[in-house]
Design an enzyme around this catalytic site. Structure first.
Site, PDB file in Angstrom:
ATOM      1  CG  ASP A 185      -2.065   0.946   1.133  1.00  0.00           C
ATOM      2  OD1 ASP A 185      -2.194   1.620   0.096  1.00  0.00           O
ATOM      3  OD2 ASP A 185      -2.857   1.010   2.086  1.00  0.00           O
ATOM      4  CG  HIS A 236      -8.574   0.418  -4.619  1.00  0.00           C
ATOM      5  ND1 HIS A 236      -9.571   1.203  -4.081  1.00  0.00           N
ATOM      6  CD2 HIS A 236      -7.411   0.828  -4.022  1.00  0.00           C
ATOM      7  CE1 HIS A 236      -9.034   2.035  -3.200  1.00  0.00           C
ATOM      8  NE2 HIS A 236      -7.728   1.831  -3.148  1.00  0.00           N
TER       9      HIS A 236
HETATM   10  C1  HEM Z   1     -10.464  -0.084   2.166  1.00  0.00           C
HETATM   11  C2  HEM Z   1      -9.391   0.600   2.417  1.00  0.00           C
HETATM   12  C3  HEM Z   1      -8.292   0.713   1.391  1.00  0.00           C
HETATM   13  C4  HEM Z   1      -7.302  -0.178   1.131  1.00  0.00           C
HETATM   14  C5  HEM Z   1      -7.027  -1.499   1.841  1.00  0.00           C
HETATM   15  C6  HEM Z   1      -6.527   0.370   0.044  1.00  0.00           C
HETATM   16  C7  HEM Z   1      -5.426  -0.262  -0.523  1.00  0.00           C
HETATM   17  C8  HEM Z   1      -4.778   0.181  -1.654  1.00  0.00           C
HETATM   18  C9  HEM Z   1      -3.731  -0.541  -2.339  1.00  0.00           C
HETATM   19  C10 HEM Z   1      -3.197  -1.905  -1.924  1.00  0.00           C
HETATM   20  C11 HEM Z   1      -3.336   0.207  -3.390  1.00  0.00           C
HETATM   21  C12 HEM Z   1      -2.279  -0.140  -4.453  1.00  0.00           C
HETATM   22  C13 HEM Z   1      -0.900   0.347  -4.158  1.00  0.00           C
HETATM   23  C14 HEM Z   1      -0.749   1.838  -4.013  1.00  0.00           C
HETATM   24  O1  HEM Z   1      -0.527   2.573  -4.970  1.00  0.00           O
HETATM   25  O2  HEM Z   1      -0.916   2.312  -2.885  1.00  0.00           O
HETATM   26  C15 HEM Z   1      -4.120   1.426  -3.364  1.00  0.00           C
HETATM   27  C16 HEM Z   1      -3.998   2.439  -4.262  1.00  0.00           C
HETATM   28  C17 HEM Z   1      -4.671   3.627  -4.182  1.00  0.00           C
HETATM   29  N1  HEM Z   1      -5.689   3.926  -3.305  1.00  0.00           N
HETATM   30 FE1  HEM Z   1      -6.418   2.728  -1.868  1.00  0.00          FE
HETATM   31  N2  HEM Z   1      -7.059   1.569  -0.323  1.00  0.00           N
HETATM   32  C18 HEM Z   1      -8.156   1.817   0.465  1.00  0.00           C
HETATM   33  C19 HEM Z   1      -8.979   2.929   0.411  1.00  0.00           C
HETATM   34  C20 HEM Z   1      -8.779   4.003  -0.409  1.00  0.00           C
HETATM   35  C21 HEM Z   1      -9.592   5.196  -0.424  1.00  0.00           C
HETATM   36  C22 HEM Z   1     -10.803   5.424   0.481  1.00  0.00           C
HETATM   37  C23 HEM Z   1      -9.038   6.031  -1.353  1.00  0.00           C
HETATM   38  C24 HEM Z   1      -9.452   7.421  -1.777  1.00  0.00           C
HETATM   39  C25 HEM Z   1     -10.539   8.043  -1.378  1.00  0.00           C
HETATM   40  C26 HEM Z   1      -7.894   5.355  -1.932  1.00  0.00           C
HETATM   41  C27 HEM Z   1      -7.067   5.895  -2.883  1.00  0.00           C
HETATM   42  C28 HEM Z   1      -6.074   5.221  -3.534  1.00  0.00           C
HETATM   43  C29 HEM Z   1      -5.251   5.801  -4.579  1.00  0.00           C
HETATM   44  C30 HEM Z   1      -5.298   7.219  -5.118  1.00  0.00           C
HETATM   45  C31 HEM Z   1      -4.386   4.789  -5.017  1.00  0.00           C
HETATM   46  C32 HEM Z   1      -3.316   4.891  -6.112  1.00  0.00           C
HETATM   47  C33 HEM Z   1      -3.917   4.510  -7.428  1.00  0.00           C
HETATM   48  C34 HEM Z   1      -2.885   4.562  -8.540  1.00  0.00           C
HETATM   49  O3  HEM Z   1      -2.307   5.630  -8.757  1.00  0.00           O
HETATM   50  O4  HEM Z   1      -2.665   3.517  -9.171  1.00  0.00           O
HETATM   51  N3  HEM Z   1      -7.773   4.134  -1.345  1.00  0.00           N
HETATM   52  N4  HEM Z   1      -4.999   1.368  -2.309  1.00  0.00           N
END
Ligand code: HEM
Length: 316
Positions: free
Chosen positions: A151, A224
């Site tokens: 993450d 996601h």
């Molecule tokens: C349920 C809770 C969440 C989990 C477990 C989670 C987990 C992850 C994971 C594993 C990634 C891929 C690796 C990374 O780039 O960080 C990711 C990407 C991302 N997440 Fe989450 N996330 C959650 C909630 C959210 C929420 C609520 C938002 C925004 C409101 C968000 C925004 C993003 C963004 C902007 C990326 C990068 C996307 C990219 O540029 O490829 N996430 N998240």
């Protein structure tokens, strides 16, 4: 980075191994507001006192204020884009708003530092606030979230961090401040772990072991990653995330504390809308089949200088 380089309200401080998140509501009455204003002048000093004890511990503290609390505590002028948390989604899949006037995001390499600073800050606030949520988060194996994927990979880096997270000339009185949105999620880990690794990868949009983005022709539009990449005028708009796993295995609680910083709430809200409502409508984030948001709050983080000045404010 050595701890003496870290200022109060350092939104852009490096990712650490431990964090404490506290959300509190402000007690009624003028006296409570007066106590909180006075406390604003003490946050930096308390952070220095505790942080000095472990120079490599990277202790930092960010405090933010919700929309209603801003008016009660400080009056005008107010940050241009500060408003109550906006809910998104439908029953059963909803980004809920929950009470919260003050957010503390305390980070350090070791939990004892976070714990000590939280203790000191809360003692100074006393009865002026009531804590409505408190989470101790930890960094899981090789930067993984509790659901097993790395993450934070696509966080902005270098000079882009400040460009995407700190308010600039668009709101001159609040320059160097930031907006922060938090949500506490609980995961259905049994159901998540019952999926094959390939199915989990299609939910996130990245490979699990190697953390590489899936190719466009394989990555579903409801992943996601697909729904949280947003663009404005052809350029990707990033936010700074410092999510932390938390939980209590003994009672089957497994969670992610989501925290996102940006120079305006708008990109984070757009991501939430894409995730919960779907893009197009109905094409929602499948991570939400396994994750429930149980809290939600939006706060403004004044710069370190402004935080000190706010201690002297007389709301009209
Ligand atoms: C349920 C809770 C969440 C989990 C477990 C989670 C987990 C992850 C994971 C594993 C990634 C891929 C690796 C990374 O780039 O960080 C990711 C990407 C991302 N997440 Fe989450 N996330 C959650 C909630 C959210 C929420 C609520 C938002 C925004 C409101 C968000 C925004 C993003 C963004 C902007 C990326 C990068 C996307 C990219 O540029 O490829 N996430 N998240």
């Amino acid at each position: 980075m050595a701890n003496d380089l870290i200022e109060a309200q350092s939104v852009c401080s490096p990712i650490t191994r431990s964090a404490i998140f506290i959300v509190a509501t402000l007690a009624p009455g003028a006296e409570a507001a007066e106590t909180v204003r006075g406390w604003c002048a003490d946050v930096a000093g308390l952070t220095r006192s505790v942080g000095k004890r472990v120079p490599d511990g990277n202790l930092s503290c960010v405090c933010g204020f919700g929309s209603d609390a801003w008016d009660r505590l400080f009056g005008g002028p107010r940050p241009a884009n500060l408003h109550p948390f906006r809910e998104f989604g439908v029953d059963g899949r909803r980004a809920v708003a929950t009470p919260g006037d003050i957010l503390l995001h305390i980070r350090a390499e070791q939990m004892d530092l976070c714990f000590e600073l939280a203790t000191q800050l809360m003692a100074a606030l006393g009865d002026a606030v009531a804590v409505v949520d408190e989470v101790q988060g930890f960094r899981y194996f090789d930067m993984r979230s509790i659901i097993g994927f790395v993450d934070g990979t696509e966080n902005p880096t270098g000079r882009k961090i400040e460009r995407f997270t700190l308010v600039g000339d668009e709101d001159p009185e609040f320059v160097q401040g930031s907006y922060v949105l938090v949500q506490k999620y609980l995961h259905k880990m049994g159901e998540w772990n019952a999926l094959s690794v390939e199915a989990q990868e299609r939910v996130i949009g990245r490979t699990k072991l190697s953390d590489i983005e899936l190719a466009d022709d394989v990555k579903p539009s409801c992943s996601h990653s697909s729904l949280t990449v947003i663009e404005e005028n052809g350029e990707e708009v990033k936010i700074l995330r410092d999510n932390m796993p938390f939980g209590r295995p003994g009672v089957g609680e497994f969670g992610t504390y989501f925290i996102g910083y940006a120079r305006s709430p708008q990109p984070i809200e757009q991501m939430l809308e894409n995730m919960f409502v779907g893009k197009p409508v109905g094409n929602y984030d499948r991570l939400l089949d396994f994750s429930t948001a149980v809290t939600g709050g939006l706060f403004f983080v004044p710069s370190a200088d402004l935080l000190e000045e706010l201690a002297e404010r007389e709301p009209g």
